[in-house]
Design a protein around this motif. Structure first.
Motif, PDB file in Angstrom:
ATOM      1  N   MET A   1      45.800  42.341  51.567  1.00 23.81           N
ATOM      2  CA  MET A   1      44.781  41.477  52.178  1.00 23.81           C
ATOM      3  C   MET A   1      43.708  41.106  51.156  1.00 23.81           C
ATOM      4  O   MET A   1      43.030  41.963  50.619  1.00 23.81           O
ATOM      5  N   ILE A   2      43.602  39.810  50.912  1.00 23.59           N
ATOM      6  CA  ILE A   2      42.639  39.327  49.911  1.00 23.59           C
ATOM      7  C   ILE A   2      41.292  39.006  50.583  1.00 23.59           C
ATOM      8  O   ILE A   2      41.254  38.380  51.637  1.00 23.59           O
ATOM      9  N   THR A   3      40.216  39.411  49.941  1.00 20.57           N
ATOM     10  CA  THR A   3      38.882  39.002  50.396  1.00 20.57           C
ATOM     11  C   THR A   3      38.085  38.477  49.200  1.00 20.57           C
ATOM     12  O   THR A   3      38.322  38.892  48.058  1.00 20.57           O
ATOM     13  N   LEU A   4      37.147  37.577  49.497  1.00 21.03           N
ATOM     14  CA  LEU A   4      36.225  37.068  48.473  1.00 21.03           C
ATOM     15  C   LEU A   4      34.905  37.791  48.696  1.00 21.03           C
ATOM     16  O   LEU A   4      34.364  37.747  49.804  1.00 21.03           O
ATOM     17  N   ARG A   5      34.421  38.471  47.664  1.00 21.04           N
ATOM     18  CA  ARG A   5      33.199  39.257  47.848  1.00 21.04           C
ATOM     19  C   ARG A   5      32.136  38.871  46.834  1.00 21.04           C
ATOM     20  O   ARG A   5      32.438  38.489  45.696  1.00 21.04           O
ATOM     21  N   LYS A   6      30.916  39.017  47.279  1.00 21.12           N
ATOM     22  CA  LYS A   6      29.758  38.719  46.445  1.00 21.12           C
ATOM     23  C   LYS A   6      29.764  39.579  45.172  1.00 21.12           C
ATOM     24  O   LYS A   6      30.221  40.735  45.207  1.00 21.12           O
ATOM     25  N   ILE A   7      29.233  39.024  44.102  1.00 17.85           N
ATOM     26  CA  ILE A   7      29.038  39.819  42.881  1.00 17.85           C
ATOM     27  C   ILE A   7      27.726  40.581  43.055  1.00 17.85           C
ATOM     28  O   ILE A   7      26.700  39.990  43.409  1.00 17.85           O
ATOM     29  N   THR A   8      27.799  41.872  42.838  1.00 16.70           N
ATOM     30  CA  THR A   8      26.638  42.730  43.090  1.00 16.70           C
ATOM     31  C   THR A   8      26.278  43.515  41.833  1.00 16.70           C
ATOM     32  O   THR A   8      27.031  43.528  40.847  1.00 16.70           O
ATOM     33  N   LEU A   9      25.153  44.219  41.913  1.00 16.91           N
ATOM     34  CA  LEU A   9      24.762  45.085  40.797  1.00 16.91           C
ATOM     35  C   LEU A   9      25.814  46.172  40.597  1.00 16.91           C
ATOM     36  O   LEU A   9      26.016  46.659  39.492  1.00 16.91           O
ATOM     37  N   GLU A  10      26.531  46.537  41.677  1.00 17.32           N
ATOM     38  CA  GLU A  10      27.517  47.614  41.584  1.00 17.32           C
ATOM     39  C   GLU A  10      28.844  47.146  40.973  1.00 17.32           C
ATOM     40  O   GLU A  10      29.470  47.891  40.238  1.00 17.32           O
ATOM     41  N   ASN A  11      29.278  45.925  41.312  1.00 14.35           N
ATOM     42  CA  ASN A  11      30.632  45.537  40.873  1.00 14.35           C
ATOM     43  C   ASN A  11      30.639  44.628  39.634  1.00 14.35           C
ATOM     44  O   ASN A  11      31.698  44.265  39.129  1.00 14.35           O
ATOM     45  N   ARG A  12      29.465  44.251  39.144  1.00 17.45           N
ATOM     46  CA  ARG A  12      29.431  43.238  38.068  1.00 17.45           C
ATOM     47  C   ARG A  12      30.130  43.719  36.795  1.00 17.45           C
ATOM     48  O   ARG A  12      30.838  42.946  36.147  1.00 17.45           O
ATOM     49  N   TYR A  98      48.703  37.476  44.527  1.00 18.19           N
ATOM     50  CA  TYR A  98      47.255  37.466  44.767  1.00 18.19           C
ATOM     51  C   TYR A  98      46.641  36.089  44.508  1.00 18.19           C
ATOM     52  O   TYR A  98      45.737  35.653  45.229  1.00 18.19           O
ATOM     53  N   GLY A  99      47.111  35.396  43.476  1.00 21.21           N
ATOM     54  CA  GLY A  99      46.571  34.071  43.156  1.00 21.21           C
ATOM     55  C   GLY A  99      46.802  33.106  44.316  1.00 21.21           C
ATOM     56  O   GLY A  99      45.893  32.382  44.730  1.00 21.21           O
ATOM     57  N   ARG A 100      48.016  33.139  44.848  1.00 18.84           N
ATOM     58  CA  ARG A 100      48.343  32.243  45.974  1.00 18.84           C
ATOM     59  C   ARG A 100      47.503  32.593  47.210  1.00 18.84           C
ATOM     60  O   ARG A 100      46.929  31.721  47.858  1.00 18.84           O
ATOM     61  N   GLU A 101      47.413  33.887  47.512  1.00 18.38           N
ATOM     62  CA  GLU A 101      46.640  34.294  48.695  1.00 18.38           C
ATOM     63  C   GLU A 101      45.150  33.975  48.504  1.00 18.38           C
ATOM     64  O   GLU A 101      44.457  33.552  49.432  1.00 18.38           O
ATOM     65  N   MET A 103      43.913  31.521  46.692  1.00 14.69           N
ATOM     66  CA  MET A 103      43.719  30.068  46.848  1.00 14.69           C
ATOM     67  C   MET A 103      43.591  29.693  48.319  1.00 14.69           C
ATOM     68  O   MET A 103      42.759  28.858  48.690  1.00 14.69           O
ATOM     69  N   ALA A 104      44.413  30.305  49.173  1.00 14.81           N
ATOM     70  CA  ALA A 104      44.339  30.009  50.613  1.00 14.81           C
ATOM     71  C   ALA A 104      42.954  30.396  51.143  1.00 14.81           C
ATOM     72  O   ALA A 104      42.324  29.632  51.888  1.00 14.81           O
ATOM     73  N   LYS A 105      42.466  31.561  50.726  1.00 19.87           N
ATOM     74  CA  LYS A 105      41.145  32.030  51.187  1.00 19.87           C
ATOM     75  C   LYS A 105      40.028  31.126  50.644  1.00 19.87           C
ATOM     76  O   LYS A 105      39.062  30.815  51.335  1.00 19.87           O
ATOM     77  N   ILE A 106      40.174  30.714  49.384  1.00 19.70           N
ATOM     78  CA  ILE A 106      39.165  29.855  48.746  1.00 19.70           C
ATOM     79  C   ILE A 106      39.073  28.521  49.494  1.00 19.70           C
ATOM     80  O   ILE A 106      37.988  28.026  49.796  1.00 19.70           O
ATOM     81  N   LEU A 107      40.232  27.952  49.834  1.00 15.63           N
ATOM     82  CA  LEU A 107      40.216  26.660  50.530  1.00 15.63           C
ATOM     83  C   LEU A 107      39.686  26.811  51.956  1.00 15.63           C
ATOM     84  O   LEU A 107      38.946  25.955  52.443  1.00 15.63           O
ATOM     85  N   ASP A 108      40.022  27.931  52.608  1.00 14.88           N
ATOM     86  CA  ASP A 108      39.452  28.182  53.951  1.00 14.88           C
ATOM     87  C   ASP A 108      37.927  28.215  53.847  1.00 14.88           C
ATOM     88  O   ASP A 108      37.223  27.657  54.685  1.00 14.88           O
ATOM     89  N   TYR A 109      37.444  28.888  52.817  1.00 14.07           N
ATOM     90  CA  TYR A 109      35.993  29.021  52.637  1.00 14.07           C
ATOM     91  C   TYR A 109      35.357  27.649  52.345  1.00 14.07           C
ATOM     92  O   TYR A 109      34.337  27.280  52.943  1.00 14.07           O
ATOM     93  N   ILE A 110      35.971  26.891  51.436  1.00 15.32           N
ATOM     94  CA  ILE A 110      35.416  25.570  51.093  1.00 15.32           C
ATOM     95  C   ILE A 110      35.367  24.682  52.342  1.00 15.32           C
ATOM     96  O   ILE A 110      34.426  23.916  52.539  1.00 15.32           O
TER      97      ILE A 110
END
Ligand code: COA
Length: 158
Positions: A1-12, A98-101, A103-110
């Motif tokens: 399951m792919i998720t798009l997550r914010k860049i944070t002080l912890e994960n940068r 992962y790239g394909r999944e 892209m689907a999430k990115i387009l849903d978000y856009i």
């Protein structure tokens, strides 16, 4: 399951360490450079939307979406449209879907029009980047004949 997550002080730092292969480095800037560009764009009136890409709890990639001005020479259609300016999956995580999944999430978000209304999403890529070209085409992106900075442009109606 792919998720798009914010860049944070912890994960940068993990994001800055994530790299494509040596041969692919000509296709995409480093994540450190892209995040720096996001800062400069955001502090100069632009609308960058950068995200770390996660597969379950593992960070596997990075995407930088931009609404409107990308801060570079750009086609006229960039105004009031979305651009996927950077997309990368770390070398060790590639070819696992992962790239394909992502892209689907990115387009849903856009398609939620997070930074403003738009008719199109556009992408530019090196002419020899066949993997990227095929991936984008499979989501409906079509080259419109424009070449920008030696890169063909592909466009999707949202
Ligand atoms: C383009 C990129 C994001 C794809 O990520 P990925 O996670 O490997 O993609 P997927 O595993 O979802 O594969 C997508 C498709 O590409 C194919 N593919 C991926 N890597 C491939 C390779 N090295 N050679 C041939 N085909 C490849 C897969 O077989 C798959 O095809 P299918 O879905 O039609 O079966 C990744 O290769 C990358 O980060 N490349 C370097 C940076 C780059 O070029 N970014 C785009 C700049 S515009």
């Amino acid at each position: 399951m792919i998720t798009l997550r914010k860049i944070t002080l912890e994960n940068r730092r993990e994001l800055f360490r994530l790299e494509v292969s040596k041969e692919q480095q000509k296709y995409v800037a480093s994540n450190l450079s892209s995040v720096a560009s996001c800062y400069v764009l955001a502090t100069n009136g632009g609308s960058p939307l950068p995200f770390a890409i996660y597969a379950k709890e593992q960070m596997v990639g990075f995407v930088m979406i931009v609404y409107g001005n990308t801060g570079y020479d750009q086609p006229e259609m960039a105004d009031n449209n979305y651009c996927i300016l950077r997309l990368m999956i770390g070398e060790q995580y590639q070819k696992q879907g992962y790239g394909r999944e992502a892209m689907a999430k990115i387009l849903d978000y856009i398609r939620t029009f997070p930074a403003g209304p738009a008719k199109y999403c556009w992408i530019a890529y090196e002419a020899d980047n066949i993997v990227a070209k095929r991936l984008y085409e499979s989501f409906g992106f079509c080259e419109n004949g424009e070449i920008y900075n030696n890169e063909p442009i592909a466009v999707l109606e949202l």
